[in-house]
Structure formats: C-alpha cells, structure tokens
Design a protein around this motif. Structure first.
Motif, PDB file in Angstrom:
ATOM      1  N   THR A 118      -4.524  -2.258   6.229  1.00 52.44           N
ATOM      2  CA  THR A 118      -3.629  -2.920   5.280  1.00 52.44           C
ATOM      3  C   THR A 118      -4.264  -4.195   4.728  1.00 52.44           C
ATOM      4  N   HIS A 173      -1.857  -9.813  10.639  1.00 55.95           N
ATOM      5  CA  HIS A 173      -0.491  -9.581  11.136  1.00 55.95           C
ATOM      6  C   HIS A 173      -0.494  -8.980  12.538  1.00 55.95           C
ATOM      7  N   GLU A 174      -1.692  -8.669  13.052  1.00 54.76           N
ATOM      8  CA  GLU A 174      -1.801  -8.103  14.406  1.00 54.76           C
ATOM      9  C   GLU A 174      -2.438  -9.179  15.263  1.00 54.76           C
ATOM     10  N   CYS A 221      -6.876  -4.928   9.847  1.00 59.15           N
ATOM     11  CA  CYS A 221      -6.158  -3.673   9.661  1.00 59.15           C
ATOM     12  C   CYS A 221      -6.529  -3.070   8.309  1.00 59.15           C
ATOM     13  N   GLU A 255       0.787  -3.925  17.606  1.00 59.37           N
ATOM     14  CA  GLU A 255       1.413  -3.706  16.300  1.00 59.37           C
ATOM     15  C   GLU A 255       0.941  -2.393  15.656  1.00 59.37           C
TER      16      GLU A 255
HETATM   17 ZN   LIG Z   1      -1.762  -3.423  10.736  1.00 59.79          ZN
END
Ligand SMILES: [Zn+2]
Ligand SMILES: [Zn+2]
Length: 390
Positions: free
Chosen positions: A44, A64-65, A42, A163
């Motif tokens: 992020t 986190h995905e 991501c 997500e």
């Molecule tokens: Zn993300």
C-alpha cells in the motif's frame, strides 16, 4: 528534555523522500508518544507513492504497520485495548485505523472497518493537525482519541506483521471461516499470501494449495503449511493452471475456498475458475486500483453459485487475534521479514517493490522489509525544523 524525531517525509506523488526532524509534542490527555522500533513497508505504501490511494494528502509520513515502546504517557492512558495495565517502557502494537464511533457504520451497523470518518496512522497528511502520525519516524504521536493498541513482548520486527496478516483473518471471517477438512487455495505468495496459507492450515484446512512464485517464496509457502505449490513460472498458461488445480482436488471439483492475494487483476477470473461449485472466493489483494479484469457473470458467478467476498482492511478484533497467533511463534514468521533498513531507505524499498523485482542490494527478494528508524542513516542528510515547531 525535549525529544526530536527524524521521519521520512514524502512530499508528493512520485515525489521525494526527505529525512526531516521535528520536535516531539507533549502528549495530551488520552494520547501517548511511541518510540518506534520497527515499521513494515507495505504494498500500500508503494501505491501511496504512486498516488493510487486518493484519500492520502501530501506531504505525508507513511508507515501503518508499526510497533514500539511507550516513551511518554499522557493523562488517562492506563491500559491497553485488552484492559492490561500499561506504563512507559512497554512495547505495544498500534492498530492503525481509528473509527469515529459516530457515523452510520460505527453506530448503527456496528462495522467500524467501514467508518465514514476513519483516521489512520500512516495515511494522514503531515500537517499541523496530524504531525508525526506515521511509523516511518523515530517517534509517533499516538494522537487520535480511541486508538487501539496491544501490549506485546514479541520481537518488534515480527510484531509489525500483525496488521498485514490481520487482513487474512478478516477475510476468512467474512467468508464464514475455513471449513474443517476443506481445500483452500491461496493465489500469491507475498506476505499476505503466506499469512493466508499459515492461517488456513491452522484453521483446519486439510489441504492448502499455493499458486505463486518465485521459488524461494514457494519454499516458504511450504514452511507456512502449503501442501502443494504451483510455480507460475513453471506453468505459465492460466488454462493449464486451472486444470492442474482441479486435478489436485477430489473429484476434480476445485478448492472449497480461493483466497486472492496477488493484486494482479487477471488473477481474479483465474481464481474464480479454480473454485468448486458454491465455493468461497475471498479477495484480499486489491487494496488499491490497479485496473480491471474481465469476468463472465454467468460462468464465474451464477453458474458456479460462487460466494464472493471483498475484504477491506481489518479491525481491532482481527489485529488482536493475529497478535495472539504470532505470539505463539509456532511457525517461522521471522522468515517473512527479509530486510531491515534505515529510515532513509524507505524509497529504495518502495522502488524495489514497485518494479516487482523485489531485489534490494542484490540480496534476496523482498517479502517484507521493515524500517528501523534508529539505524544509522545510509545517506545522512536531515532537514531540520521544516515547519515552525510550536
Ligand atoms: Zn499494510
Ligand atoms: Zn465511524
């Protein structure tokens, strides 16, 4: 038999990624072990690499995905967050953020996205309290009590879009939803922008305009439902773009809603200038601090009676809604995933994305790269037992 998990560990800001191997713990009550099938890289993660997200402590395992197969269930884990029974071997998507249910935002305001004590997979230090808590590893220890997750049969490399795309649903919800028959403009044609285009059209927008680039992404924007695409390379002057956007709306009023998904600060005053009087501006692009933009409060906010919404992350309900939409596969969501990479290529993906060139291996630009942690390592070095394995 004891399981071991290779994981990509980032040791510090602009640091090194090493592939380290850890013993997978036995899941305790309320926990489980997930065998990761796919994890999205991501924007992020790029910012975590550069230290722009001040809540992250290093060394860390990002990702986190992610989704995967339940490998080992701890006691008392019997159903997913929809109340459907789960067993080992089921594929599930994990909601990365876990709120505390105790703070002011959780308990009184009932806004768990604002939880003051949120813990999130892919954002925690890889220390003795949070070992194996990110998707860039072969196994993830689903260890935070109250973690939400959903069973799915979706292709794992599409399920990981749940997500990032849930941010779009949260954004529309914050702005009171997309009005039927309205005109929605999306700034930016990355993964979130493309999701916003798809969901705006499906929510009943009559006309969706995309402002972005490059060409291949704009082609995808059309496939996701954009009626008009404006290439920022073709129309380089923001003032010209504002004129062009206005001319695409009836009476030259401007779009009813503008959704910012670029992450470039200068997009904000430009996007506010597109907006019709009393329209909604939804800011989804600036999850990290990349600088400021100059706003004229009179013209951009008051005179236009603008309805401005900042949107932070998403919550369980947005993930659930997004997964329901993706599972229908009514649009070619698989085209958003342009690269599938081995675990030791997290760094390559991050560097390619950070240069905004988005090119990797001379292939097409990255829209969404996913990591398959079971794919053979490209470089092959593994550090074993870096921490003592209790
Ligand atoms: Zn993300
Ligand atoms: Zn809380």
């Amino acid at each position: 038999m004891a399981l071991f998990s290779k994981a990509a560990v980032l040791n510090g800001i602009e640091g090194e990624f090493t592939i380290e191997e850890y013993k997978v713990p036995e899941p305790k009550r309320g926990e489980f072990i997930l065998r990761t099938e796919a994890a999205g890289v991501c924007g992020t993660d790029v910012h975590i690499y550069y230290g722009h997200l001040n809540t992250v402590e290093y060394p860390t395992i990002m990702g986190h995905e992610f989704c995967g197969i339940i490998e080992k269930l701890g006691a008392d884990v019997t159903e997913d967050s929809n109340g459907r029974p789960v067993k080992e071997g089921d594929r599930v998507v994990i909601v990365p953020g876990v709120s505390c249910n105790e703070c002011y935002y959780c308990k009184i305001l009932k806004t768990p996205t604002r939880c003051a004590n949120i813990r999130a997979y892919g954002f925690m230090p890889n220390d003795e309290n949070n070992r194996l808590s990110g998707g860039f590893g072969q196994y993830v220890h689903i260890q935070y009590q109250g973690t939400s997750f959903f069973k799915t049969e979706l292709d794992p490399h599409i399920a990981v879009l749940t997500e990032p795309l849930s941010i779009c649903i949260h954004g529309f919800q914050r702005a009171g939803g997309v009005r039927f028959g309205s005109t929605v403009l999306v700034q930016g044609t990355g993964a979130i922008g493309l999701g916003a285009i798809a969901f705006a059209k499906r929510s009943g927008a009559a006309k969706v305009i995309a402002v972005g680039g490059p060409k291949r992404r704009l082609q995808l924007a059309r496939e996701m439902g954009a009626d008009i695409v404006i290439d920022i390379e073709d129309v380089r002057d923001p003032a010209e773009r504002i004129k062009l956007v206005k001319s695409e709306t009836k009476g030259g009023r401007g779009p009813d809603m503008v959704v910012e998904c670029t992450g470039f600060p200068s997009s904000v005053p430009e996007g506010l200038a597109y907006l019709r009087d009393s329209g909604s501006y939804v800011e989804l692009g600036h999850f990290t601090d990349v600088g400021s933009a100059e706003i004229n409060p009179h013209w951009h906010m008051l005179r236009n009676n603008a309805d401005i919404h900042g949107v932070w992350g998403s919550d369980v309900e947005h993930m659930e809604m997004t997964l329901n939409i993706l599972e229908r596969m009514e649009l070619p969501y698989e085209k958003l995933v342009t690269h599938q990479l081995a675990l030791d290529r997290v760094e390559d993906a991050i560097l390619a994305m950070s240069k905004k060139a988005y090119k990797l291996d001379d292939k097409e630009e990255i829209i969404k790269a996913t990591i398959d942690p079971w794919e053979a390592l490209a470089k092959g070095t593994v550090v074993k037992d870096k921490y003592s394995l209790a």
